[in-house]
Design a protein around this motif. Sequence first.
Motif, PDB file in Angstrom:
ATOM      1  N   MET A  91      -0.432   2.341  -0.217  1.00  0.00           N
ATOM      2  CA  MET A  91      -0.113   2.044   1.172  1.00  0.00           C
ATOM      3  C   MET A  91       0.501   3.168   1.874  1.00  0.00           C
ATOM      4  O   MET A  91       1.514   3.841   1.294  1.00  0.00           O
ATOM      5  CB  MET A  91       0.278   0.814   1.558  1.00  0.00           C
ATOM      6  CG  MET A  91      -0.440  -0.395   1.317  1.00  0.00           C
ATOM      7  SD  MET A  91      -1.639  -0.437   2.510  1.00  0.00           S
ATOM      8  CE  MET A  91      -0.682  -1.091   3.879  1.00  0.00           C
ATOM      9  N   ARG A  92       0.325   3.295   3.504  1.00  0.00           N
ATOM     10  CA  ARG A  92       1.163   4.571   4.103  1.00  0.00           C
ATOM     11  C   ARG A  92       2.093   4.153   4.932  1.00  0.00           C
ATOM     12  O   ARG A  92       2.937   4.854   5.632  1.00  0.00           O
ATOM     13  CB  ARG A  92       0.008   5.363   4.980  1.00  0.00           C
ATOM     14  CG  ARG A  92      -1.110   5.866   4.084  1.00  0.00           C
ATOM     15  CD  ARG A  92      -2.202   6.477   4.994  1.00  0.00           C
ATOM     16  NE  ARG A  92      -3.249   6.896   4.243  1.00  0.00           N
ATOM     17  CZ  ARG A  92      -4.167   7.894   4.762  1.00  0.00           C
ATOM     18  NH1 ARG A  92      -4.057   8.117   5.997  1.00  0.00           N
ATOM     19  NH2 ARG A  92      -5.247   8.110   4.148  1.00  0.00           N
ATOM     20  N   TYR A  93       2.481   2.766   5.241  1.00  0.00           N
ATOM     21  CA  TYR A  93       3.356   2.341   5.939  1.00  0.00           C
ATOM     22  C   TYR A  93       3.850   0.851   5.504  1.00  0.00           C
ATOM     23  O   TYR A  93       3.174   0.152   4.652  1.00  0.00           O
ATOM     24  CB  TYR A  93       2.749   2.336   7.476  1.00  0.00           C
ATOM     25  CG  TYR A  93       1.501   1.368   7.199  1.00  0.00           C
ATOM     26  CD1 TYR A  93       1.182   0.080   7.532  1.00  0.00           C
ATOM     27  CD2 TYR A  93       0.292   2.090   7.367  1.00  0.00           C
ATOM     28  CE1 TYR A  93       0.206  -0.618   7.486  1.00  0.00           C
ATOM     29  CE2 TYR A  93      -1.126   1.502   7.448  1.00  0.00           C
ATOM     30  CZ  TYR A  93      -0.968  -0.063   7.534  1.00  0.00           C
ATOM     31  OH  TYR A  93      -2.215  -0.467   7.373  1.00  0.00           O
ATOM     32  N   LEU A 125       8.120  -4.670   4.198  1.00  0.00           N
ATOM     33  CA  LEU A 125       7.914  -4.204   2.561  1.00  0.00           C
ATOM     34  C   LEU A 125       7.365  -2.818   2.374  1.00  0.00           C
ATOM     35  O   LEU A 125       6.425  -2.685   3.364  1.00  0.00           O
ATOM     36  CB  LEU A 125       6.714  -5.136   2.077  1.00  0.00           C
ATOM     37  CG  LEU A 125       6.543  -5.189   0.630  1.00  0.00           C
ATOM     38  CD1 LEU A 125       7.817  -5.639  -0.250  1.00  0.00           C
ATOM     39  CD2 LEU A 125       5.259  -6.191   0.588  1.00  0.00           C
ATOM     40  N   PRO A 126       8.168  -1.968   2.011  1.00  0.00           N
ATOM     41  CA  PRO A 126       7.633  -0.613   1.846  1.00  0.00           C
ATOM     42  C   PRO A 126       6.535  -0.286   0.896  1.00  0.00           C
ATOM     43  O   PRO A 126       6.029  -0.863  -0.040  1.00  0.00           O
ATOM     44  CB  PRO A 126       9.004   0.061   1.281  1.00  0.00           C
ATOM     45  CG  PRO A 126       9.510  -1.058   0.375  1.00  0.00           C
ATOM     46  CD  PRO A 126       9.342  -2.440   0.939  1.00  0.00           C
ATOM     47  N   PRO A 127       6.018   0.828   1.151  1.00  0.00           N
ATOM     48  CA  PRO A 127       4.787   1.202   0.278  1.00  0.00           C
ATOM     49  C   PRO A 127       5.084   1.526  -1.089  1.00  0.00           C
ATOM     50  O   PRO A 127       6.337   1.934  -1.293  1.00  0.00           O
ATOM     51  CB  PRO A 127       4.376   2.830   0.874  1.00  0.00           C
ATOM     52  CG  PRO A 127       4.871   2.507   2.372  1.00  0.00           C
ATOM     53  CD  PRO A 127       6.110   1.586   2.250  1.00  0.00           C
ATOM     54  N   GLY A 128       4.200   1.370  -1.896  1.00  0.00           N
ATOM     55  CA  GLY A 128       4.522   1.594  -3.401  1.00  0.00           C
ATOM     56  C   GLY A 128       5.393   0.522  -4.075  1.00  0.00           C
ATOM     57  O   GLY A 128       5.407   0.541  -5.278  1.00  0.00           O
ATOM     58  N   THR A 129       5.520  -0.580  -3.484  1.00  0.00           N
ATOM     59  CA  THR A 129       6.124  -1.642  -4.045  1.00  0.00           C
ATOM     60  C   THR A 129       5.189  -2.934  -4.365  1.00  0.00           C
ATOM     61  O   THR A 129       3.954  -2.940  -3.646  1.00  0.00           O
ATOM     62  CB  THR A 129       7.313  -2.101  -3.236  1.00  0.00           C
ATOM     63  OG1 THR A 129       6.950  -2.664  -1.982  1.00  0.00           O
ATOM     64  CG2 THR A 129       8.438  -1.075  -3.167  1.00  0.00           C
ATOM     65  N   VAL A 130       5.700  -4.057  -5.064  1.00  0.00           N
ATOM     66  CA  VAL A 130       4.933  -5.378  -5.268  1.00  0.00           C
ATOM     67  C   VAL A 130       5.788  -6.267  -4.835  1.00  0.00           C
ATOM     68  O   VAL A 130       6.907  -6.395  -5.219  1.00  0.00           O
ATOM     69  CB  VAL A 130       4.561  -5.255  -6.512  1.00  0.00           C
ATOM     70  CG1 VAL A 130       3.912  -6.598  -7.036  1.00  0.00           C
ATOM     71  CG2 VAL A 130       3.539  -4.236  -7.257  1.00  0.00           C
ATOM     72  N   SER A 131       5.431  -7.350  -4.017  1.00  0.00           N
ATOM     73  CA  SER A 131       6.376  -8.371  -3.610  1.00  0.00           C
ATOM     74  C   SER A 131       6.474  -9.321  -4.710  1.00  0.00           C
ATOM     75  O   SER A 131       5.814  -9.178  -5.941  1.00  0.00           O
ATOM     76  CB  SER A 131       5.598  -9.119  -2.631  1.00  0.00           C
ATOM     77  OG  SER A 131       4.598  -9.853  -3.033  1.00  0.00           O
TER      78      SER A 131
END
Length: 324
Positions: free
Chosen positions: A55-57, A77-83
């Motif tokens: 994701m970019r945003y 929730l920031p890009p590059g993460t998993v909830s």
Amino acid sequence: MQQARDATSGVVVASRLRCADTHWTRLFGLLGTKEFPSGEGLWLKRSRQVHMIGMRYPIDVAFLDDGLQILRTISALPPGTVSPRVAGATSVLELPAGTLAETGLKEGARVEIEGDVERPRGHAATLTTAISNVALACLYVFFASAHFEFARRTGHWRTAMPIVVLEAMLVFVALTRRPSVGTSPRLRDWTIGLVGAFLPLLLRPGDGPGPLARLAEPLQAVGLLITLAGVLSLGRSFGLIAADRGIKTSGVYRVVRHPLYAGYLLGYLGYLGVYPSLWNCVLTVGTAVALNCRALVEERFLARDPAYREYLRRVRWRFLPSVY
């Protein structure tokens, strides 16, 4: 078009809500988008966790239970993460970052969703199709190159080229297939379709023709002719995955339900007879199983159409008349 609103305050949290209710639309979600405009939202059904890989945003996320009550919210929730995986959640509402704060949507509130379903278009389907097309084309190039090199080195053009032509027809109709009006969303169906298409491209001539080559060569020729007849009858309605591209009942489809698969199988069996090896045997058996499963999947999927159910009643045999 669907809308999502806070059931208590009546505040609209997404005036244009799209629904992701298949494996692929959930997997790709917002991937490929450069922004998430204010007022939009994505509702992921049958989900209790989201990823932001690629994701970019950042986005706001609300996890909902069966009654659309919010169990947990995550802001930006920031890009590059998993909830986190939220127990009890059955769907997830993705919103532009800042929406939760602006609308006052909080945990414990209930969401109302109303209006006609609008599903994401373009990104998931286009990306998946592009990846499968590129992979298929690249694998065919390696496949054809290996056989051309073998034929050039040994002079066995007659035995090596039929399978190259057979697979060329498959790749051509796959790359030029017309868009479907409905495609199976099941991961299992996608796996079966892709395995059946990709496995044969791993066949290799090995050390050269075996002792049964002269007996097996006619099988390759017959398989090639049946495949050609199937391609001419089917046209651009071919697909790798079970999908509705129109019901075909003319030509060789008046004899068997899956003439293309019958042609493939004869061609692959002929190839195995010409170039016998454990590797080719495993691939041929695997392909035969995959093509049979693919036929069953397609029949189940297309049987939603009354015209196809009538076709199934009229044409009994799948691959070989009076046998199967």
